[in-house]
Motif scaffolding. Structure first.
Motif, mmCIF file in Angstrom:
data_model
loop_
_atom_site.group_PDB
_atom_site.id
_atom_site.type_symbol
_atom_site.label_atom_id
_atom_site.label_comp_id
_atom_site.label_asym_id
_atom_site.label_seq_id
_atom_site.Cartn_x
_atom_site.Cartn_y
_atom_site.Cartn_z
ATOM 1 N N TYR A 153 0.832 -1.206 0.000
ATOM 2 C CA TYR A 153 0.000 0.000 0.000
ATOM 3 C C TYR A 153 0.869 1.261 0.000
ATOM 4 O O TYR A 153 0.637 2.195 -0.795
ATOM 5 C CB TYR A 153 -0.918 -0.018 1.219
ATOM 6 N N GLY A 157 1.410 4.033 -2.854
ATOM 7 C CA GLY A 157 0.866 5.334 -2.482
ATOM 8 C C GLY A 157 1.888 6.443 -2.365
ATOM 9 O O GLY A 157 1.536 7.624 -2.498
ATOM 10 N N ALA A 168 -3.587 3.092 -4.646
ATOM 11 C CA ALA A 168 -3.203 2.446 -3.393
ATOM 12 C C ALA A 168 -4.431 2.145 -2.537
ATOM 13 O O ALA A 168 -4.555 1.058 -1.956
ATOM 14 C CB ALA A 168 -2.222 3.329 -2.631
ATOM 15 N N ILE A 169 -5.351 3.106 -2.444
ATOM 16 C CA ILE A 169 -6.556 2.894 -1.639
ATOM 17 C C ILE A 169 -7.422 1.798 -2.255
ATOM 18 O O ILE A 169 -7.990 0.951 -1.550
ATOM 19 C CB ILE A 169 -7.342 4.208 -1.497
ATOM 20 N N PHE A 172 -5.881 -1.472 -1.436
ATOM 21 C CA PHE A 172 -6.060 -1.775 -0.023
ATOM 22 C C PHE A 172 -7.486 -2.252 0.260
ATOM 23 O O PHE A 172 -7.693 -3.258 0.954
ATOM 24 C CB PHE A 172 -5.733 -0.545 0.822
ATOM 25 N N TRP A 286 -8.769 -3.561 -9.507
ATOM 26 C CA TRP A 286 -7.713 -2.871 -8.770
ATOM 27 C C TRP A 286 -6.354 -3.037 -9.457
ATOM 28 O O TRP A 286 -5.466 -2.177 -9.311
ATOM 29 C CB TRP A 286 -7.609 -3.403 -7.340
ATOM 30 N N ALA A 290 -3.280 -0.299 -10.063
ATOM 31 C CA ALA A 290 -2.099 -0.491 -9.215
ATOM 32 C C ALA A 290 -0.827 -0.609 -10.059
ATOM 33 O O ALA A 290 0.216 -0.025 -9.728
ATOM 34 C CB ALA A 290 -2.282 -1.735 -8.346
#
Length: 593
Positions: A153, A157, A168-169, A172, A286, A290
């Motif tokens: 993360y 981030g 990143a969020i 996560f 995601w 990412a």
């Protein structure tokens, strides 16, 4: 050296490097990288030394048992132990983790911002990934699974691209959602397990770790149950024990909710958790974000190792512990695998961002892993065809290792170009073969490996999966085979747009300098392993085949026993034209779904 010292040293040595960097006053970014290279290099050397014959700690090929296994008390009151070990499923992934991590740190020379924090986090990440593959206690496995989350993360981030916070969020939230589902399933299995079941007596007596930890207590409980005395259940987090419980008993078969058994729900929850990490359509969204935002070394680790944690969880935990649920979900899971293969390939064809294209190719390639594990409802004479299932599982394992090599190389190629010209737009590249011939030649080899070209690593796993799928469902095999055509399309299209042609159309053409010796070394190592596995796949199969085949055989035996087919009816084939006219004949024939 004892097994405890050997595996613990490999597992926690990166943490020692992180402490050195943390307490080294005024350490420069270059020195941070050197310390990290030494730590990760020693871990890689230690893991690769298992491949050398004749050493006291060598990993013996063609053996299905756990090697170098040991258990130490951790929270014994709840039967939680520091239990590590290697077998044919975990060992190749440990080697892959050590190798890709070392190359990722070697590729981190461009990281100057907050270098101390970056290298501390990447070393902690390595420990977490190694812990996932080495753990044979389900609680310990879950701890290391969660350890991986926070370093990744922050690495995305802080050191990512313009949309790094969003990526990143998103990473996560997706991952923590899957982790919560896994935790629920973990607790369900723990409280439903009981080592005092008389059907586990042979396993309890033969398993060294069980004997060392709770053996006497389990045997006393078994004797008491055989004498019809009341006994408190003996729960366990031991992954191998949970596998035996799922395969030899009906402890996980009790109805839980809406008429479905505990193992049905446990399989569903575990599968979703592992599918998110894999990632599998539709919980894949995601991953492209990412990858696009992560720095190049983190993308190498994310694609090369982190995604394999999902596949490992399926083959280590999900399928062996919940065999009947695996059979129930066989077709839905196989269909999801084929959808991921096709969707990832079509999405890659539609991309203009070089890195996003490679990210979607990972979605497509990991679909092969899911498909290879799903082909379990194959019947021949009323029995589950363990040979076909073993082929699918071996293909899935091989695909994970092959994709770990090729995807890390592809992301490194993209990162090298981005570091020079600060863009990834495919329509602005071209003519790189004239400007960077050595780099282009190595890139072609890496991309061809991802394409599945015979003689390179990507071919073996894909063909094994598709062959095993044919016996499961010819329709799914044919539809899945279309992915080969689509993959060739987007790989060749990408190579044409980026490396061929006569002219580069993007900004900063003067920055397209030839690859450095370090960059060539990283790509050369990855390509060498891609060629080795493609030409001599037995170099990998010799270590994993026995364990994977034993897993498939055990699951097939469990499912065949539950089917309890009537041999006379299942094998009876009567031609109606030859039957007596005045006799009503029941035609019973086992057919392939």
């Amino acid at each position: 050296m004892s097994s405890a010292a050997l595996l613990s040293s490999i597992l926690f040595f990166p943490c020692l490097g992180a402490l050195v960097i943390l307490f080294w006053a005024r350490i420069s970014p270059a020195m941070c990288q050197k310390v990290s290279l030494v730590c990760s290099g020693l871990v890689a050397l230690a893991t690769f030394s298992f491949l050398l014959p004749g050493l006291p700690w060598s990993f013996a090929p063609y053996e299905a048992t756990v090697q170098h296994g040991f258990a130490l008390d951790w929270i014994p009151s709840f039967q939680i132990y520091y239990y590590l070990g290697l077998d044919g499923i975990s060992f190749p992934l440990v080697v892959l983790t050590a190798g890709v991590s070392f190359l990722a740190i070697a590729a981190s020379g461009t990281i100057k911002k907050h270098a101390v924090s970056y290298y501390i986090l990447i070393l902690l990440l390595i420990t977490g990934m190694l812990g996932v593959f080495l753990s044979l206690d389900l609680f310990l496995f879950y701890i290391f699974w969660e350890v991986v989350l926070l370093p990744m993360y922050f690495l995305i981030g802080i050191w990512g691209g313009p949309r790094k916070e969003y990526a990143a969020i998103k990473f996560f939230l997706y991952t923590i959602f899957g982790s919560i589902l896994m935790l629920i399933a973990l607790l369900m299995l723990y409280f439903a397990s009981d080592l005092t079941d008389p059907r586990l007596e042979e396993f309890v007596k033969s398993d060294t770790i069980i004997q060392q930890t709770v053996g006497s207590q389990a045997l006393e409980g078994i004797e008491a149950r055989q004498a019809d005395d009341a006994v408190q259940p003996l729960h366990t987090f031991n992954i191998l024990a949970l596998q035996k419980i799922g395969q030899l008993t009906d402890q996980f078969d009790e109805p839980l909710l809406w008429g479905y058994s505990l193992q049905w729900w446990a399989f569903l929850l575990l599968f979703i958790g592992f599918a998110i990490k894999l990632p599998l359509v539709p919980v894949h969204t995601w991953l492209p974000d990412a990858h696009v935002e992560a720095p190049t070394p983190i993308s190498m680790i994310l694609a090369g190792v982190l995604l394999k944690m999902g596949g490992y969880g399926l083959i280590r935990i999900c399928y062996p512990i919940c065999p009947e649920a695996a059979q129930w979900f066989a077709y839905p899971v196989a269909i999801l695998g084929v959808i991921a293969m096709l969707y990832g390939a079509f999405a890659a064809l539609a991309q203009w961002d070089f890195k996003r294209l490679v990210a979607y190719s990972s979605v497509s390639h990991m679909g092969y892993v899911v498909l290879g594990l799903a082909v379990c409802s194959v019947y021949a004479g009323g029995q589950v065809d363990s040979q076909a299932w073993a082929m699918g599982m071996n293909g899935a394992m091989f695909q994970m290792i092959a994709h770990g090599i090729s995807s890390a190389g592809m992301f490194f190629c993209v990162g090298m170009l981005y570091d020079r010209v600060k863009h990834r737009q495919l329509d602005q590249f071209g003519g790189l073969f004239h400007r960077m011939p050595t780099f282009s030649g190595l890139s072609f080899g890496i991309f061809f490996a991802s394409m599945g070209l015979p003689g390179l690593c990507g071919f073996i796993g894909e063909i094994f999966v598709l062959l095993s799928t044919w016996k499961f469902s010819a329709v799914l095999a044919i539809v899945g085979s279309l992915t080969l055509l689509l993959t060739a399309g987007y790989i060749l299209w990408t190579l044409q747009r980026v490396y061929l042609g006569f002219e580069y159309h993007g900004p900063l053409p003067e920055k397209l300098s030839p690859a450095t010796k370090g960059e060539i070394s990283i790509l050369g190592v990855l390509l060498a392993f891609a060629i080795l596995l493609g030409i001599y796949p037995q170099s990998l199969f010799r270590y994993m085949e026995a364990t994977v085949t034993q897993t498939a055989d055990a699951l097939a035996e469990r499912l065949s026993a539950k089917e309890e087919p009537d041999e006379q009816q299942a094998q009876l084939r009567i031609d109606p034209l030859e039957a007596p006219a005045d006799t009503k004949t029941l035609l019973v024939e086992r057919v392939q779904p």
